[in-house]
Design a protein around this motif. Sequence first.
Motif, PDB file in Angstrom:
ATOM      1  N   ASN A   6     -14.434  21.944  57.145  1.00 50.77           N
ATOM      2  CA  ASN A   6     -13.033  22.128  56.800  1.00 50.77           C
ATOM      3  C   ASN A   6     -12.127  21.073  57.422  1.00 50.77           C
ATOM      4  O   ASN A   6     -10.950  21.025  57.120  1.00 50.77           O
ATOM      5  CB  ASN A   6     -12.547  23.517  57.262  1.00 50.77           C
ATOM      6  CG  ASN A   6     -13.307  24.629  56.579  1.00 50.77           C
ATOM      7  OD1 ASN A   6     -13.836  24.448  55.497  1.00 50.77           O
ATOM      8  ND2 ASN A   6     -13.358  25.771  57.224  1.00 50.77           N
ATOM      9  N   TYR A  10     -11.257  12.492  55.072  1.00 51.27           N
ATOM     10  CA  TYR A  10     -11.625  11.658  53.929  1.00 51.27           C
ATOM     11  C   TYR A  10     -13.071  11.932  53.558  1.00 51.27           C
ATOM     12  O   TYR A  10     -13.975  11.549  54.288  1.00 51.27           O
ATOM     13  CB  TYR A  10     -11.460  10.167  54.257  1.00 51.27           C
ATOM     14  CG  TYR A  10     -10.032   9.767  54.508  1.00 51.27           C
ATOM     15  CD1 TYR A  10      -9.206   9.399  53.450  1.00 51.27           C
ATOM     16  CD2 TYR A  10      -9.508   9.759  55.794  1.00 51.27           C
ATOM     17  CE1 TYR A  10      -7.888   9.030  53.680  1.00 51.27           C
ATOM     18  CE2 TYR A  10      -8.188   9.394  56.030  1.00 51.27           C
ATOM     19  CZ  TYR A  10      -7.382   9.035  54.966  1.00 51.27           C
ATOM     20  OH  TYR A  10      -6.080   8.672  55.195  1.00 51.27           O
ATOM     21  N   ASP A  11     -13.274  12.617  52.434  1.00 51.80           N
ATOM     22  CA  ASP A  11     -14.626  12.894  51.955  1.00 51.80           C
ATOM     23  C   ASP A  11     -14.978  11.861  50.896  1.00 51.80           C
ATOM     24  O   ASP A  11     -14.668  12.034  49.716  1.00 51.80           O
ATOM     25  CB  ASP A  11     -14.718  14.313  51.390  1.00 51.80           C
ATOM     26  CG  ASP A  11     -16.145  14.682  50.990  1.00 51.80           C
ATOM     27  OD1 ASP A  11     -17.026  13.789  50.972  1.00 51.80           O
ATOM     28  OD2 ASP A  11     -16.368  15.874  50.698  1.00 51.80           O
ATOM     29  N   THR A  13     -17.791  11.189  49.801  1.00 58.08           N
ATOM     30  CA  THR A  13     -18.865  11.646  48.910  1.00 58.08           C
ATOM     31  C   THR A  13     -18.294  12.305  47.660  1.00 58.08           C
ATOM     32  O   THR A  13     -19.001  12.460  46.667  1.00 58.08           O
ATOM     33  CB  THR A  13     -19.816  12.642  49.618  1.00 58.08           C
ATOM     34  OG1 THR A  13     -19.105  13.849  49.909  1.00 58.08           O
ATOM     35  CG2 THR A  13     -20.391  12.049  50.887  1.00 58.08           C
ATOM     36  N   ALA A  14     -17.027  12.709  47.708  1.00 54.52           N
ATOM     37  CA  ALA A  14     -16.404  13.382  46.567  1.00 54.52           C
ATOM     38  C   ALA A  14     -15.564  12.425  45.720  1.00 54.52           C
ATOM     39  O   ALA A  14     -14.985  12.826  44.724  1.00 54.52           O
ATOM     40  CB  ALA A  14     -15.529  14.540  47.061  1.00 54.52           C
ATOM     41  N   MET A  15     -15.501  11.155  46.133  1.00 49.91           N
ATOM     42  CA  MET A  15     -14.697  10.159  45.408  1.00 49.91           C
ATOM     43  C   MET A  15     -15.567   9.359  44.458  1.00 49.91           C
ATOM     44  O   MET A  15     -16.758   9.197  44.684  1.00 49.91           O
ATOM     45  CB  MET A  15     -14.059   9.170  46.396  1.00 49.91           C
ATOM     46  CG  MET A  15     -13.061   9.750  47.330  1.00 49.91           C
ATOM     47  SD  MET A  15     -12.464   8.424  48.434  1.00 49.91           S
ATOM     48  CE  MET A  15     -11.450   9.370  49.555  1.00 49.91           C
ATOM     49  N   LYS A  40     -16.507  11.720  55.813  1.00 57.37           N
ATOM     50  CA  LYS A  40     -17.836  12.074  55.318  1.00 57.37           C
ATOM     51  C   LYS A  40     -18.219  10.962  54.349  1.00 57.37           C
ATOM     52  O   LYS A  40     -17.463  10.648  53.437  1.00 57.37           O
ATOM     53  CB  LYS A  40     -17.824  13.432  54.613  1.00 57.37           C
ATOM     54  CG  LYS A  40     -19.214  13.872  54.136  1.00 57.37           C
ATOM     55  CD  LYS A  40     -19.166  15.273  53.546  1.00 57.37           C
ATOM     56  CE  LYS A  40     -20.560  15.733  53.133  1.00 57.37           C
ATOM     57  NZ  LYS A  40     -20.483  17.082  52.510  1.00 57.37           N
ATOM     58  N   ARG A  42     -21.546   8.739  52.255  1.00 58.22           N
ATOM     59  CA  ARG A  42     -22.932   8.675  51.773  1.00 58.22           C
ATOM     60  C   ARG A  42     -23.237   7.228  51.442  1.00 58.22           C
ATOM     61  O   ARG A  42     -22.458   6.545  50.789  1.00 58.22           O
ATOM     62  CB  ARG A  42     -23.084   9.554  50.539  1.00 58.22           C
ATOM     63  CG  ARG A  42     -24.483   9.627  49.994  1.00 58.22           C
ATOM     64  CD  ARG A  42     -24.516  10.649  48.832  1.00 58.22           C
ATOM     65  NE  ARG A  42     -25.754  10.586  48.104  1.00 58.22           N
ATOM     66  CZ  ARG A  42     -26.867  11.208  48.468  1.00 58.22           C
ATOM     67  NH1 ARG A  42     -26.890  11.917  49.576  1.00 58.22           N
ATOM     68  NH2 ARG A  42     -27.960  11.105  47.761  1.00 58.22           N
ATOM     69  N   THR A  96     -26.191  10.978  54.343  1.00 57.94           N
ATOM     70  CA  THR A  96     -24.827  11.512  54.308  1.00 57.94           C
ATOM     71  C   THR A  96     -24.470  11.812  55.761  1.00 57.94           C
ATOM     72  O   THR A  96     -25.221  12.477  56.470  1.00 57.94           O
ATOM     73  CB  THR A  96     -24.747  12.785  53.448  1.00 57.94           C
ATOM     74  OG1 THR A  96     -25.219  12.479  52.135  1.00 57.94           O
ATOM     75  CG2 THR A  96     -23.309  13.284  53.355  1.00 57.94           C
ATOM     76  N   GLU A  98     -21.173  12.310  58.902  1.00 53.49           N
ATOM     77  CA  GLU A  98     -19.787  12.601  59.258  1.00 53.49           C
ATOM     78  C   GLU A  98     -19.516  11.954  60.606  1.00 53.49           C
ATOM     79  O   GLU A  98     -20.388  11.926  61.473  1.00 53.49           O
ATOM     80  CB  GLU A  98     -19.550  14.113  59.360  1.00 53.49           C
ATOM     81  CG  GLU A  98     -19.610  14.817  58.036  1.00 53.49           C
ATOM     82  CD  GLU A  98     -19.419  16.326  58.151  1.00 53.49           C
ATOM     83  OE1 GLU A  98     -19.183  16.831  59.279  1.00 53.49           O
ATOM     84  OE2 GLU A  98     -19.517  16.995  57.118  1.00 53.49           O
ATOM     85  N   ASP A 124     -26.599  16.995  52.044  1.00 50.32           N
ATOM     86  CA  ASP A 124     -25.793  16.534  50.896  1.00 50.32           C
ATOM     87  C   ASP A 124     -24.991  17.673  50.310  1.00 50.32           C
ATOM     88  O   ASP A 124     -25.406  18.798  50.294  1.00 50.32           O
ATOM     89  CB  ASP A 124     -26.697  15.948  49.807  1.00 50.32           C
ATOM     90  CG  ASP A 124     -27.340  14.643  50.288  1.00 50.32           C
ATOM     91  OD1 ASP A 124     -26.708  13.970  51.120  1.00 50.32           O
ATOM     92  OD2 ASP A 124     -28.425  14.319  49.816  1.00 50.32           O
TER      93      ASP A 124
END
Length: 124
Positions: A6, A10-11, A13-15, A40, A42, A96, A98, A124
């Motif tokens: 949470n 800046y993730d 992996t979701a971009m 986070k 990858r 992956t 953090e 992942d």
Amino acid sequence: DTAAGNDINYDLTAMGADMVYATVYQMMVDPASYIGKKFKVRGNYYSAYSEADGKYYHFCMIKDAAACCAQGLELLWQDEGMNMHENCPKEDEVITIEGIFETYKDDEGKNIYGRLKDVVTVPD
């Protein structure tokens, strides 16, 4: 910090790949804006040994959408043994991770570098 997962600022992996590349580029151009932020990421793991420093450097290479260009993020593992190259991922393995972004100066104090510290691998 809040519960794990949470507190990511800046993730990557979701971009999308172009956005990831742009974000990493901005981190290198304006590192002060990202200090203390949790990322986070990858990418492919690589390491290099510096004879001059007598230490290992660890990186996560992130490719852009065309897979022609790559941005590397230096890592400092949370586990000190891994910083000495013990139990690290295999070279070129997709990982992956953090970690928290920080800046540091080289031994001469001339150049400022950015890296992720307290890095751990995550599912992942």
